[in-house]
Design a protein around this motif. Structure first.
Motif, mmCIF file in Angstrom:
data_model
loop_
_atom_site.group_PDB
_atom_site.id
_atom_site.type_symbol
_atom_site.label_atom_id
_atom_site.label_comp_id
_atom_site.label_asym_id
_atom_site.label_seq_id
_atom_site.Cartn_x
_atom_site.Cartn_y
_atom_site.Cartn_z
ATOM 1 N N LEU A 130 31.802 38.445 48.986
ATOM 2 C CA LEU A 130 32.322 39.516 48.136
ATOM 3 C C LEU A 130 33.805 39.315 47.882
ATOM 4 O O LEU A 130 34.592 39.098 48.815
ATOM 5 C CB LEU A 130 32.101 40.876 48.815
ATOM 6 C CG LEU A 130 32.481 42.091 47.951
ATOM 7 C CD1 LEU A 130 31.480 42.252 46.804
ATOM 8 C CD2 LEU A 130 32.527 43.360 48.801
ATOM 9 N N ALA B 265 29.996 43.302 40.448
ATOM 10 C CA ALA B 265 30.423 42.730 41.720
ATOM 11 C C ALA B 265 30.813 41.288 41.468
ATOM 12 O O ALA B 265 30.224 40.616 40.620
ATOM 13 C CB ALA B 265 29.305 42.807 42.750
ATOM 14 N N MET B 266 31.814 40.840 42.180
ATOM 15 C CA MET B 266 32.251 39.448 42.060
ATOM 16 C C MET B 266 32.083 38.779 43.416
ATOM 17 O O MET B 266 32.518 39.307 44.432
ATOM 18 C CB MET B 266 33.745 39.381 41.666
ATOM 19 C CG MET B 266 34.093 40.112 40.389
ATOM 20 S SD MET B 266 34.386 41.884 40.669
ATOM 21 C CE MET B 266 35.961 42.087 39.856
ATOM 22 N N LEU B 267 31.440 37.621 43.395
ATOM 23 C CA LEU B 267 31.310 36.816 44.608
ATOM 24 C C LEU B 267 32.046 35.502 44.385
ATOM 25 O O LEU B 267 31.887 34.871 43.336
ATOM 26 C CB LEU B 267 29.833 36.528 44.914
ATOM 27 C CG LEU B 267 28.873 37.718 45.000
ATOM 28 C CD1 LEU B 267 27.452 37.232 45.310
ATOM 29 C CD2 LEU B 267 29.321 38.698 46.061
ATOM 30 N N HIS C 171 37.177 40.373 44.798
ATOM 31 C CA HIS C 171 37.605 41.472 43.941
ATOM 32 C C HIS C 171 38.597 40.960 42.909
ATOM 33 O O HIS C 171 38.905 39.768 42.860
ATOM 34 C CB HIS C 171 38.181 42.626 44.778
ATOM 35 C CG HIS C 171 39.328 42.241 45.658
ATOM 36 N ND1 HIS C 171 40.649 42.363 45.280
ATOM 37 C CD2 HIS C 171 39.343 41.714 46.906
ATOM 38 C CE1 HIS C 171 41.420 41.944 46.253
ATOM 39 N NE2 HIS C 171 40.667 41.541 47.248
ATOM 40 N N TRP C 172 39.060 41.861 42.064
ATOM 41 C CA TRP C 172 39.874 41.511 40.896
ATOM 42 C C TRP C 172 41.059 40.618 41.255
ATOM 43 O O TRP C 172 41.396 39.690 40.523
ATOM 44 C CB TRP C 172 40.354 42.812 40.257
ATOM 45 C CG TRP C 172 40.982 42.675 38.891
ATOM 46 C CD1 TRP C 172 42.308 42.731 38.580
ATOM 47 C CD2 TRP C 172 40.292 42.475 37.648
ATOM 48 N NE1 TRP C 172 42.494 42.569 37.223
ATOM 49 C CE2 TRP C 172 41.270 42.426 36.627
ATOM 50 C CE3 TRP C 172 38.946 42.327 37.291
ATOM 51 C CZ2 TRP C 172 40.947 42.243 35.286
ATOM 52 C CZ3 TRP C 172 38.624 42.151 35.951
ATOM 53 C CH2 TRP C 172 39.623 42.104 34.971
ATOM 54 N N LYS C 173 41.691 40.888 42.385
ATOM 55 C CA LYS C 173 42.918 40.167 42.719
ATOM 56 C C LYS C 173 42.676 38.963 43.631
ATOM 57 O O LYS C 173 43.627 38.300 44.037
ATOM 58 C CB LYS C 173 43.921 41.117 43.389
ATOM 59 C CG LYS C 173 44.369 42.241 42.481
ATOM 60 C CD LYS C 173 45.613 42.945 42.986
ATOM 61 C CE LYS C 173 46.095 43.953 41.951
ATOM 62 N NZ LYS C 173 46.296 45.298 42.501
#
Lengths: 635, 72
Positions: B50, B43-45, B52-54
């Motif tokens: 939250l 997961a990316m914060l 996401h990749w883009k």
């Protein structure tokens, strides 16, 4: 029988008449369905009367390993079970690891189907092709560890493997499970109650026959690949086992807390899986032919851990935890811990021990207690109604007491044994808004508000809410093994947001959930980092029949289609493919503040899934899709 | 343009707990620059929310990479 990996026959036992007989299944059934859930769904459609009472003698209790059991492929040390679920009235289907499945397969049959009901408690004893029904009155009411010891003694063989119910199954708790090897659980959907309703205490097996393998030269490279790569690709399982990620789920607001009221739990450090390794974890354990050794053994006898400030228990001196019952996996810690607002690792370990001792699904048990806690907090239950049992979130002793009450159906435990859906109906006063279930099965400990396609999976799985025949969206957020795996059949696979529910996500969901169902037909451990080509090769080598990766996925899809036909026959419709209202309410704080699964997003995603599955807008498989999959004649 | 990258949990055996990265336009760019983690799930914060990749990155953003388990 012309294919390898199978005996070509299943064993039927009718407990009403005492008769046993063997049925030859044609190659075609094995090649298309492989075993496990596929075989379960096929047998239920064929032999179970529509509308049968799940706790009546017409229900079938099915033990279904698959083609790969007995082949010594790493990850094949598992088996499946099935029947009509007494909890949901839908498909009952569960899997477990350990040693029983391998032993059963070596005893000369591909599956066991139990019919009818014995007049008094019995167990089935199967050794190298010979089956007997033996009295089990002396075992009724005993703990699972004691029963295994007693059976090995009685049968004069320390290598006998036992699958059994505990007192919870005997008393037909609707989410009672089937325990094997003392501490492994085919947990969900209440099949322990089915065994209990048949007076079937256990199935003891001993097998020394060698399962024929067509071409080991195709299997060995797969086994070698697993041996060479598991330490890196399954590092999480090797190092920590399932609970290692609990704190990480808290960080991302993906940790079900207080009956799914929140996604972050301030007490998470108290149930941190990594902290368990520094405290009550005393050993690790594995299953037949598995080098990963993910299992946990926990013992507690009042020890203190002054170096661990987060380790605190209100139960010191009051409980012991016996490692013969293994140790708590992530789902168990979460259901008894954060979902109940409890930050006491010892309490979760004790609740897990009782679940293995008495044969309860730890997820449904913890979730039901969490539901009761919320009802108490909201003033929906009185002491008069519950005999004084009024647990609030965070009450560790009351939670552990609740597990014992449920297993024995004592006091209010008798009603808690029915699960949250029926219990909410009994309580009334709007309690159903707190019942976190789909089709009557309690939600597992993964949060759809973080993982949106997981939510679609909860809503549409044939067993009710389930996290294993499902995807976890966080596996597809970056380039890596999951995207590479599905990329074999879906060229547009690229990183997607966990909270994306668009077309690409649903395409990935479609293929990967077929893969998951295949794994439950072959009954292979999902922690083994295989991709489609590995198991296509292994299945080809074991059977001598050439499987491609797409054929593997087709096996999984057949299991889904047959399961769906079963549900429709038993009265379920698209209206049942939904999520609890709470899951559509965005969290107000934290990383997921305002991130919502809207009704529109859900409906669109579900519609896309129906199309991908070849179902009508009403969620009914078309004759065309069924024919394409070669299912004509199999339903 | 610089962002701070923090990693938690098991990622700390493969990456520094905190580092500063220049010139990454998106979360995906940043992850590719430091090396894509091998974890089961991720997961990316960005600034605690939250992502996401883009997701585009802005100067001064804090990107947190959190491994995520997927079953059991």
């Amino acid at each position: 029988m012309t294919i390898g990996g199978v005996w070509g026959k299943i064993l039927h036992v009718d407990l009403t008449s005492g008769k046993t007989w063997s049925e030859n299944l044609p190659d075609d059934v094995y090649i298309k369905l492989v075993g496990g859930r596929g075989l379960v769904a096929y047998l239920l459609l064929r032999d179970l009367p529509k509308g049968a009472d799940p706790l009546g003698p017409d229900n079938l209790m099915i033990f279904a390993p698959g083609i790969l059991q007995g082949s010594n492929l790493p990850g094949s040390g598992r088996h499946g079970i099935g029947g009509k679920s007494p909890l949901t009235g839908a498909l009952g289907s569960a899997e477990a690891g350990g040693w029983w499945g391998h032993e059963f397969k070596r005893a000369g049959y591909d599956a066991l189907v139990v019919h009818g009901k014995a007049a008094a408690p019995v167990y089935i004893w199967l050794k190298d092709g010979k089956a007997e029904i033996k009295p089990a009155k002396h075992l009724w009411g005993k703990d699972t560890a004691d029963v295994q010891i007693a059976l090995r003694d009685e049968l004069k063989d320390e290598r006998v493997r036992v699958a059994q119910i505990g007192v919870a199954g005997e008393k037909q708790v609707l989410y009672a499970c089937v325990i094997n090897d003392i501490n492994r659980a085919a947990g969900r959907t209440g099949l322990g109650a089915v065994m209990g309703s048949k007076n079937l205490k256990a199935v003891a097996v001993r097998g020394t026959m060698n399962v024929p393998v067509a071409d080991r030269a195709q299997v060995n490279p797969v086994a070698k690949w697993l041996g060479d790569n598991y330490k890196t690709l399954a590092e999480w399982a090797v190092q920590w086992g399932t609970p290692g990620g609990l704190m990480d789920l808290h960080t991302t607001s993906g940790l079900p807390t207080r009956n799914f009221n929140e996604g972050q739990f301030e007490g998470a450090p108290g149930v941190d899986g990594k902290m368990m390794h520094r405290t009550i974890l005393t050993g690790r354990d594995t299953c037949q032919v598995c080098p990963i050794t993910c299992k946990l053994v926990a013992n507690y006898n009042g020890e203190e851990f002054p170096a661990e400030p987060a380790f605190k228990t209100s139960l010191q001196g009051k409980v012991q935890v016996d490692g013969v019952y293994g140790g708590p996996e992530y789902e168990s810690i979460s259901a008894f811990g954060n979902d109940c607002g409890i930050d006491d690792l010892v309490a979760t370990a004790k609740a897990n021990e009782l679940s293995a001792r008495y044969g309860l699904d730890s997820i449904s048990t913890g979730a039901t207690i969490a539901f009761v806690m919320e009802c108490v907090e909201k003033g929906l239950l009185t002491a008069k109604q519950t005999g004084g049992y009024l647990p609030r979130f965070g009450d560790a002793a009351a939670m552990v007491e609740g597990v014992d009450m449920i297993a024995h159906r004592r006091g209010f435990g008798d009603k808690m044994a029915l699960g949250v859906k029926r219990l909410a109906k009994i309580i009334g006063k709007g309690a159903d808004q707190y019942a976190m279930e789909v089709k009557g099965q309690e939600l597992p400990m993964h949060e759809p508000r973080l993982k949106h396609a997981l939510g679609i999976g909860y809503a549409t799985a044939p067993v009710g809410a389930d996290h294993m025949m499902n995807i976890h969206d966080t596996g597809y957020t970056k380039p890596g093994r999951s995207i590479e795996r599905v990329g074999l059949v879906y060229k547009n696979a690229e990183p997607m947001a966990a909270n994306d529910l668009g077309r690409q996500k649903m395409e990935v969901f479609y293929h990967e959930v077929n893969w998951k169902h295949f794994l439950d037909c072959a009954v292979v451990c999902m922690f083994h980092p295989y991709d489609y080509t590995h198991l296509a090769a292994a299945l080809s080598g074991v059977t001598g029949h050439a499987y491609t990766p797409q054929m593997i996925l087709d096996v999984g899809e057949r299991a889904q289609q047959l399961s769906r036909l079963f549900l429709l026959r038993e009265g379920f419709t698209a209206a049942d493919d939904k999520l609890p209202k709470r899951i559509h309410q965005a969290f107000k704080t934290g990383p997921l503040a305002g991130v919502e699964i809207t009704d529109e997003m859900f409906t669109n995603a579900r519609r896309m899934l129906y199309e991908l599955m070849g179902w009508t807008a009403e969620g009914v498989p078309t004759a065309e899709r069924l024919a394409q999959l070669g299912l004509d004649g199999l339903y | 343009m610089s962002v701070t990258i923090q990693v938690v949990g098991s990622l700390r055996s493969h990456f520094p707990a905190s580092s500063v990265l220049e010139g990454a336009a998106t979360v995906g760019d940043a992850i590719q620059k430091i090396g894509v983690p091998q974890s089961e799930g991720l997961a990316m914060l960005v600034n605690g929310r939250l992502a996401h990749w883009k997701t585009p990155l802005n100067d001064g953003d804090v990107l947190q990479l959190v491994p995520q388990l997927a079953g059991g």
